[in-house]
Design an enzyme around this catalytic site. Structure first.
Site, short mmCIF file in Angstrom:
data_model
loop_
_atom_site.label_atom_id
_atom_site.label_comp_id
_atom_site.label_asym_id
_atom_site.label_seq_id
_atom_site.Cartn_x
_atom_site.Cartn_y
_atom_site.Cartn_z
N ARG A 114 0.77 -1.15 -0.02
CA ARG A 114 -0.13 0.07 -0.24
C ARG A 114 0.86 1.34 -0.01
O ARG A 114 0.46 2.42 -0.23
CB ARG A 114 -1.01 -0.12 1.09
CG ARG A 114 -1.93 -1.24 1.33
CD ARG A 114 -2.59 -1.28 2.37
NE ARG A 114 -3.30 -0.17 2.63
CZ ARG A 114 -3.90 -0.02 4.10
NH1 ARG A 114 -3.82 -1.03 5.05
NH2 ARG A 114 -4.42 1.52 4.49
N GLN A 162 10.68 -15.20 7.37
CA GLN A 162 9.29 -15.61 7.14
C GLN A 162 9.13 -16.10 5.94
O GLN A 162 8.65 -15.04 4.98
CB GLN A 162 8.37 -14.93 7.85
CG GLN A 162 7.10 -15.35 8.24
CD GLN A 162 5.89 -14.60 8.65
OE1 GLN A 162 6.06 -13.25 8.41
NE2 GLN A 162 4.68 -14.82 8.70
N GLY A 221 -9.09 -4.73 17.15
CA GLY A 221 -9.42 -5.70 17.87
C GLY A 221 -9.61 -5.02 19.35
O GLY A 221 -8.88 -4.16 19.84
N ARG A 277 26.40 20.16 3.47
CA ARG A 277 26.50 18.74 3.09
C ARG A 277 27.27 17.75 3.85
O ARG A 277 28.23 18.38 4.71
CB ARG A 277 26.89 18.59 1.60
CG ARG A 277 25.87 19.37 0.47
CD ARG A 277 26.21 19.48 -0.67
NE ARG A 277 26.72 18.31 -1.35
CZ ARG A 277 27.44 18.20 -2.60
NH1 ARG A 277 27.72 19.33 -3.17
NH2 ARG A 277 27.63 17.03 -2.88
N TYR A 314 36.56 19.00 -8.83
CA TYR A 314 36.24 18.06 -9.60
C TYR A 314 36.73 18.22 -10.93
O TYR A 314 36.52 19.18 -11.63
CB TYR A 314 34.55 17.69 -9.72
CG TYR A 314 34.11 16.35 -10.37
CD1 TYR A 314 34.71 15.42 -9.98
CD2 TYR A 314 33.27 16.37 -11.34
CE1 TYR A 314 34.37 14.11 -10.82
CE2 TYR A 314 32.67 15.48 -11.94
CZ TYR A 314 33.13 14.35 -11.64
OH TYR A 314 32.92 13.14 -12.39
#
Length: 448
Positions: free
Chosen positions: A18, A78, A144, A319, A373
């Site tokens: 969902r 499981q 419940g 950053r 860079y």
């Protein structure tokens, strides 16, 4: 409580269909940490406290996250989804090793607290064989209902099986449960699947315990604390609750949040004394803010450290790997990444400082860029203490700028500058031929 051993089984095998995403449900973040991380952080810690996490087939990412947080965690798969009791028994091996207290929690309930787990365990220490976490629902439809006889829990009645009178009960089952570890397997193994879905439901443990003459009790908590996450809307609701908690805790500790509802914090954010956070600030994971620091509006910080009396923003971005020394200042429209700014450094306007070490009391002029860079690799810029970098300067890394060096405005610096030197340079590499030569050199270094 510390004298009692515990095993916390966290059920984290849900697909989260969902959520409309390929990411396992328990890995979605709230306050910068996964849902699973919040649950594991709340689970008992320390000596005698073990954890088992039940995951679905192919959920290696969930296993990795569990081990990041609790390296000692046992992981069980499981393979068939046959109900909550079936999921718990996937960890049979861990249960069989024994523990005074067995806790069953869900990986999609990030708001549960360590205090609530402690209250469940306290009920076991006082003699209960079973303690169920309950809450008063504003709208109990679908939950419940917890049926009591005095202070004892008699049964958990699902909505479909409840009478009209039982449906009027607002005390509902949260799903989280604590069991006497010595009796746990004896109870769990008796849970059957004689129901319309043919599944094994953990709620049946209450009736079985009663049949064995054992006491079951309810521990109440708030509805917010037991919010389960099944949709993106519920994820957003949980985020809102968590942010309210974090803001309140920060203000209780002395942090000034001028407009708290506009500030977003991470679960691990730490603050010193007399910190001020202005409106519209986002703080991601891994941030510490020192005494007297001020974070101005519209700033964004992740995995960074702000020293004492430092100033940040407005409109600044830190950053990962950034550290501001005491009294350092980063101003308007400045971005820093993997940069250490020593005490007294000023970067006031419109600059990018990346992969750099800036010495104490250096002034970085507006429009300065560390060109880290080259198209293939990142390179380091080192600036000595007391340097002055003029406006609109490009520092082409790898490069070293000496202490007290003075770089004239508009420079493109491609060579190291010694201490106390004056540099004013327009590099030949700003020409077409120079740029081509630099590209060839960068490419050659990358191949090496």
């Amino acid at each position: 409580m510390t004298a009692r051993s515990s095993l916390t089984i966290v059920l984290a095998a849900g697909e989260g269909t969902r959520m409309r995403t390929s990411v396992p449900k328990v890995l979605h973040p709230v306050a910068g940490e996964s849902l699973l991380a919040h649950v594991l952080a709340a689970a008992p810690q320390g000596d005698g406290a073990r954890v088992a996490v039940v995951v679905g087939p192919g959920h290696e990412a969930v296993e990795k996250e569990a081990r990041r947080l609790r390296p000692d965690a046992d992981i069980f798969v499981q393979r068939d989804r046959l109900g909550t009791a079936h999921a718990v028994l996937a960890a049979r091996q861990a249960i069989a090793r024994g523990a005074d207290d067995l806790l069953v929690a869900f990986g999609d309930t990030p708001l549960i607290t360590a205090e609530t787990f402690a209250r469940l365990r306290a009920a076991l220490a006082e003699g209960a064989a079973l303690a169920v976490l309950g809450f008063r629902a504003a709208d109990p439809t679908g939950y419940g209902r917890l049926l009591l006889d005095g202070s004892k829990l008699v049964a958990i009645r699902e909505q479909a099986d409840a009478s009209e009178a039982e449906r009027a009960i607002t005390l509902c089952n949260a799903g989280v449960m604590a069991m006497d570890g010595r009796r746990a397997l004896g109870i769990l193994d008796r849970i059957g699947n004689a129901n319309s879905k043919g599944e094994y439901y953990l709620v049946d443990a209450v009736a079985i315990a009663r049949e064995q003459g054992l006491d079951a009790v309810v521990i109440e908590t708030s509805e917010d604390e037991v919010r389960g996450i099944n949709t993106k809307a519920q994820l957003a609701e949980a985020e809102a609750v968590m942010q309210t908690r974090l803001r309140r805790a920060a203000m209780d500790a002395g942090v000034t949040l001028i407009a708290p509802e506009t500030v977003y914090l991470a679960a691990d954010t730490t603050f010193g004394k007399d910190v001020t956070i202005e409106p519209f600030v986002v703080i991601g994971p891994g941030v510490s803010i020192g005494d007297g620091a001020v974070v101005h509006s519209f700033s964004h910080i992740v995995q960074s450290k702000l020293g004492r009396n430092s100033l940040l923003g407005p409109f600044a971005r830190l950053r990962p790997g950034t550290s501001l020394g005491d009294g350092a200042k980063i101003g308007n429209f400045v971005e820093a990444k993997a940069a250490v700014l020593e005490p007294g450094v000023k970067v006031n306007h419109l600059s990018y400082i990346g992969d750099a070490h800036v010495g104490a009391n250096t002034n970085i002029g507006a429009g300065t860029i560390t060109c880290n860079y080259d198209g293939f690799n990142k390179h380091k810029t080192n600036i000595g203490e007391g340097a002055f970098i003029g406006t609109n300067t490009s520092l082409v890394a790898p490069i070293n700028i000496g202490a007290r060096a003075y770089i004239g405005s508009g420079s493109v610096i491609t060579r190291d500058v010694p201490d106390d030197a004056l540099a004013l340079e327009r590099s030949p590499q700003t020409t077409r031929e120079g740029a081509a030569a630099r590209f060839r050199n960068a490419k050659q270094r990358h191949k090496k």
